[in-house]
Design a protein around this motif. Structure first.
Motif, PDB file in Angstrom:
ATOM      1  N   ALA A 153    -104.038  72.619  86.391  1.00 30.96           N
ATOM      2  CA  ALA A 153    -104.373  72.631  87.919  1.00 30.96           C
ATOM      3  C   ALA A 153    -104.893  71.206  87.914  1.00 30.96           C
ATOM      4  O   ALA A 153    -105.096  70.882  88.831  1.00 30.96           O
ATOM      5  CB  ALA A 153    -105.446  73.718  87.765  1.00 30.96           C
ATOM      6  N   HIS A 154    -104.536  70.165  86.886  1.00 32.52           N
ATOM      7  CA  HIS A 154    -105.104  68.917  87.339  1.00 32.52           C
ATOM      8  C   HIS A 154    -103.898  67.984  87.839  1.00 32.52           C
ATOM      9  O   HIS A 154    -102.991  68.290  87.850  1.00 32.52           O
ATOM     10  CB  HIS A 154    -105.552  68.183  85.773  1.00 32.52           C
ATOM     11  N   VAL A 155    -104.319  66.793  88.295  1.00 29.14           N
ATOM     12  CA  VAL A 155    -103.286  65.666  88.904  1.00 29.14           C
ATOM     13  C   VAL A 155    -103.006  65.286  87.497  1.00 29.14           C
ATOM     14  O   VAL A 155    -103.723  64.806  86.658  1.00 29.14           O
ATOM     15  CB  VAL A 155    -104.022  64.830  89.634  1.00 29.14           C
ATOM     16  N   SER A 156    -101.597  65.331  87.234  1.00 28.87           N
ATOM     17  CA  SER A 156    -100.843  64.792  85.995  1.00 28.87           C
ATOM     18  C   SER A 156     -99.941  63.790  86.005  1.00 28.87           C
ATOM     19  O   SER A 156     -99.402  63.570  87.246  1.00 28.87           O
ATOM     20  CB  SER A 156    -100.547  65.974  85.119  1.00 28.87           C
TER      21      SER A 156
ATOM     22  N   PHE B 119    -104.522  56.598  84.139  1.00 31.35           N
ATOM     23  CA  PHE B 119    -104.407  56.064  85.794  1.00 31.35           C
ATOM     24  C   PHE B 119    -105.633  56.810  86.513  1.00 31.35           C
ATOM     25  O   PHE B 119    -104.982  57.838  87.170  1.00 31.35           O
ATOM     26  CB  PHE B 119    -102.991  56.286  86.531  1.00 31.35           C
ATOM     27  N   PRO B 120    -106.822  56.283  86.603  1.00 32.01           N
ATOM     28  CA  PRO B 120    -107.666  57.128  87.314  1.00 32.01           C
ATOM     29  C   PRO B 120    -107.214  57.280  88.838  1.00 32.01           C
ATOM     30  O   PRO B 120    -106.620  56.603  89.401  1.00 32.01           O
ATOM     31  CB  PRO B 120    -108.810  56.353  87.371  1.00 32.01           C
ATOM     32  N   THR B 121    -107.455  58.516  89.235  1.00 31.54           N
ATOM     33  CA  THR B 121    -106.776  58.826  90.595  1.00 31.54           C
ATOM     34  C   THR B 121    -107.793  59.438  91.501  1.00 31.54           C
ATOM     35  O   THR B 121    -108.685  60.405  91.070  1.00 31.54           O
ATOM     36  CB  THR B 121    -105.534  59.916  90.489  1.00 31.54           C
TER      37      THR B 121
ATOM     38  N   GLU C 127    -112.073  61.041  84.808  1.00 27.35           N
ATOM     39  CA  GLU C 127    -112.609  60.979  83.250  1.00 27.35           C
ATOM     40  C   GLU C 127    -111.555  60.765  82.068  1.00 27.35           C
ATOM     41  O   GLU C 127    -110.544  61.210  82.316  1.00 27.35           O
ATOM     42  CB  GLU C 127    -113.075  62.411  83.104  1.00 27.35           C
ATOM     43  N   VAL C 128    -112.107  59.720  81.332  1.00 26.66           N
ATOM     44  CA  VAL C 128    -111.104  59.517  80.135  1.00 26.66           C
ATOM     45  C   VAL C 128    -111.726  60.020  78.853  1.00 26.66           C
ATOM     46  O   VAL C 128    -113.086  59.709  78.681  1.00 26.66           O
ATOM     47  CB  VAL C 128    -111.027  57.879  79.905  1.00 26.66           C
ATOM     48  N   PRO C 129    -111.042  60.768  77.956  1.00 27.03           N
ATOM     49  CA  PRO C 129    -111.719  61.447  76.803  1.00 27.03           C
ATOM     50  C   PRO C 129    -111.971  60.145  75.890  1.00 27.03           C
ATOM     51  O   PRO C 129    -111.620  59.317  75.680  1.00 27.03           O
ATOM     52  CB  PRO C 129    -110.548  62.172  76.236  1.00 27.03           C
ATOM     53  N   ALA C 130    -113.324  60.439  75.205  1.00 32.33           N
ATOM     54  CA  ALA C 130    -113.951  59.626  74.109  1.00 32.33           C
ATOM     55  C   ALA C 130    -112.819  59.826  72.933  1.00 32.33           C
ATOM     56  O   ALA C 130    -112.096  60.516  72.678  1.00 32.33           O
ATOM     57  CB  ALA C 130    -115.164  59.825  74.045  1.00 32.33           C
ATOM     58  N   GLU C 131    -112.989  58.782  72.047  1.00 32.80           N
ATOM     59  CA  GLU C 131    -112.183  58.923  70.830  1.00 32.80           C
ATOM     60  C   GLU C 131    -112.404  60.189  70.047  1.00 32.80           C
ATOM     61  O   GLU C 131    -113.401  60.438  69.828  1.00 32.80           O
ATOM     62  CB  GLU C 131    -112.666  57.526  69.914  1.00 32.80           C
ATOM     63  N   GLY C 132    -111.328  60.765  70.020  1.00 31.89           N
ATOM     64  CA  GLY C 132    -111.299  62.136  69.296  1.00 31.89           C
ATOM     65  C   GLY C 132    -111.642  63.172  70.084  1.00 31.89           C
ATOM     66  O   GLY C 132    -111.580  64.417  69.576  1.00 31.89           O
TER      67      GLY C 132
ATOM     68  N   ALA D  44    -108.278  61.933  83.854  1.00 31.80           N
ATOM     69  CA  ALA D  44    -107.604  61.015  84.591  1.00 31.80           C
ATOM     70  C   ALA D  44    -106.044  61.352  83.960  1.00 31.80           C
ATOM     71  O   ALA D  44    -105.739  61.760  82.792  1.00 31.80           O
ATOM     72  CB  ALA D  44    -107.855  59.437  84.517  1.00 31.80           C
ATOM     73  N   PRO D  45    -104.996  61.102  84.976  1.00 33.85           N
ATOM     74  CA  PRO D  45    -103.635  61.374  84.414  1.00 33.85           C
ATOM     75  C   PRO D  45    -103.565  60.082  83.354  1.00 33.85           C
ATOM     76  O   PRO D  45    -103.931  58.948  83.640  1.00 33.85           O
ATOM     77  CB  PRO D  45    -102.810  60.836  85.793  1.00 33.85           C
ATOM     78  N   ALA D  46    -102.914  60.327  82.540  1.00 29.20           N
ATOM     79  CA  ALA D  46    -102.648  59.476  81.366  1.00 29.20           C
ATOM     80  C   ALA D  46    -101.293  59.816  80.529  1.00 29.20           C
ATOM     81  O   ALA D  46    -100.885  61.066  80.401  1.00 29.20           O
ATOM     82  CB  ALA D  46    -103.824  59.575  80.513  1.00 29.20           C
ATOM     83  N   PHE D  47    -100.864  59.091  79.708  1.00 34.65           N
ATOM     84  CA  PHE D  47     -99.896  59.055  78.633  1.00 34.65           C
ATOM     85  C   PHE D  47    -100.039  58.320  77.512  1.00 34.65           C
ATOM     86  O   PHE D  47    -100.440  57.133  77.667  1.00 34.65           O
ATOM     87  CB  PHE D  47     -98.571  58.929  79.291  1.00 34.65           C
ATOM     88  N   GLU D  48     -99.734  58.607  76.174  1.00 37.20           N
ATOM     89  CA  GLU D  48     -99.801  57.879  75.140  1.00 37.20           C
ATOM     90  C   GLU D  48     -98.525  56.902  74.813  1.00 37.20           C
ATOM     91  O   GLU D  48     -97.433  57.457  75.063  1.00 37.20           O
ATOM     92  CB  GLU D  48     -99.830  58.478  73.795  1.00 37.20           C
ATOM     93  N   ILE D  49     -98.798  55.613  74.661  1.00 42.71           N
ATOM     94  CA  ILE D  49     -97.690  54.617  74.177  1.00 42.71           C
ATOM     95  C   ILE D  49     -97.023  54.974  72.864  1.00 42.71           C
ATOM     96  O   ILE D  49     -97.722  54.971  71.991  1.00 42.71           O
ATOM     97  CB  ILE D  49     -98.225  53.181  74.753  1.00 42.71           C
TER      98      ILE D  49
END
Length: 252
Positions: free
Chosen positions: A33-36, A145-147, A160-165, A175-180
């Motif tokens: 249900a999130h913006v992805s 990419f905070p939206t 919101e960006v998750p903390a490490e772990g 926030a919509p995101a992907f791992e490089i």
């Protein structure tokens, strides 16, 4: 007795498909249900297209504006035109000039891209927004990419960006995101990749055609074998049914 056995057999036959269906449903993940964001290529240094999906409004209110903030490690993005929105890239000046991927000196960057709806996006409908850019050479890092989603009533900040772990599923408005991913050996623009594919096709065309023909022959042989096997099974089943009917009449 015969009626009882038939009912019990029918019940057993129905149980297996029902159980199978239940297992299949348990393996299906619920829709997010999130913006992805999804990307065509997450490899470091690759030129990619990120697609941002907006699945709903703000607690039932239609969406009027979407602002996608660009991470600092990305200097520029190219937004795809959307006929239902006015598109406005917002540019900011860099404190110090940097060299871009083409060796040019850049003094500014795209800070965000704002999509303003000419007609509000209804609550019961979804939409997508595309940005083209080069993925930073930073394999293993997460690019967020905070939206900001603005509606006729209210606003939702997907920032919101998750903390490490920490798992992003634990966040209320991630926030919509992907791992490089590690750099690909192919690399380059899409046009260059397409050209390489055409050259490879020309060089190996004969072998590919021969392989396809062999595969087609193999499929035909396999289909014939399956056809005969099915016919034999059908005949055996018919014979067994006839024998059972004959025994039933004899005992009667």
């Amino acid at each position: 007795m015969s009626t009882h056995m038939s009912a019990r057999t029918l019940t057993r036959l129905c149980v297996l498909p029902a159980a199978t269906a239940a297992i299949a449903l348990s393996l299906v993940s619920p829709a997010s249900a999130h913006v992805s964001a999804t990307v065509s290529d997450a490899s470091a240094g690759a030129f990619t297209v990120a697609t941002f999906s907006v699945p709903h409004g703000c607690e039932g209110s239609p969406t009027t504006k979407i602002e996608i903030q660009v991470p600092e490690s990305v200097l520029s993005v190219t937004p795809t035109r959307n006929p239902l929105y006015e598109v406005e890239p917002r540019i900011e000046q860099l404190e110090e000039p940097v060299t871009d991927a083409h060796g040019n000196e850049a003094t500014e960057r795209t800070a965000s891209v704002v999509y303003t709806a000419t007609t509000p996006l209804p609550e019961g409908q979804r939409d997508t927004f595309e940005l083209s850019f080069q993925v930073p050479d930073a394999a293993g890092e997460t690019l967020a990419f905070p939206t900001i989603q603005t509606c006729q009533k209210g606003e939702t900040a997907w920032t919101e960006v998750p903390a490490e772990g920490q798992d992003s599923d634990e966040l209320e408005s991630p926030a919509p995101a992907f791992e490089i991913l590690p750099a690909s050996d192919e690399g380059g623009h899409g046009e260059e990749t397409a050209g390489s594919a055409e050259e490879s096709h020309d060089a190996d065309g004969s072998a590919a055609a021969a392989g396809a023909a062999d595969a087609a022959d193999g499929e035909d042989d396999g289909s014939d074998a399956l056809g005969w096997a099915g016919l034999a099974a059908g005949l055996l089943g018919l014979a067994a049914g006839g024998l059972a009917l004959a025994r039933t009449r004899t005992t009667s």
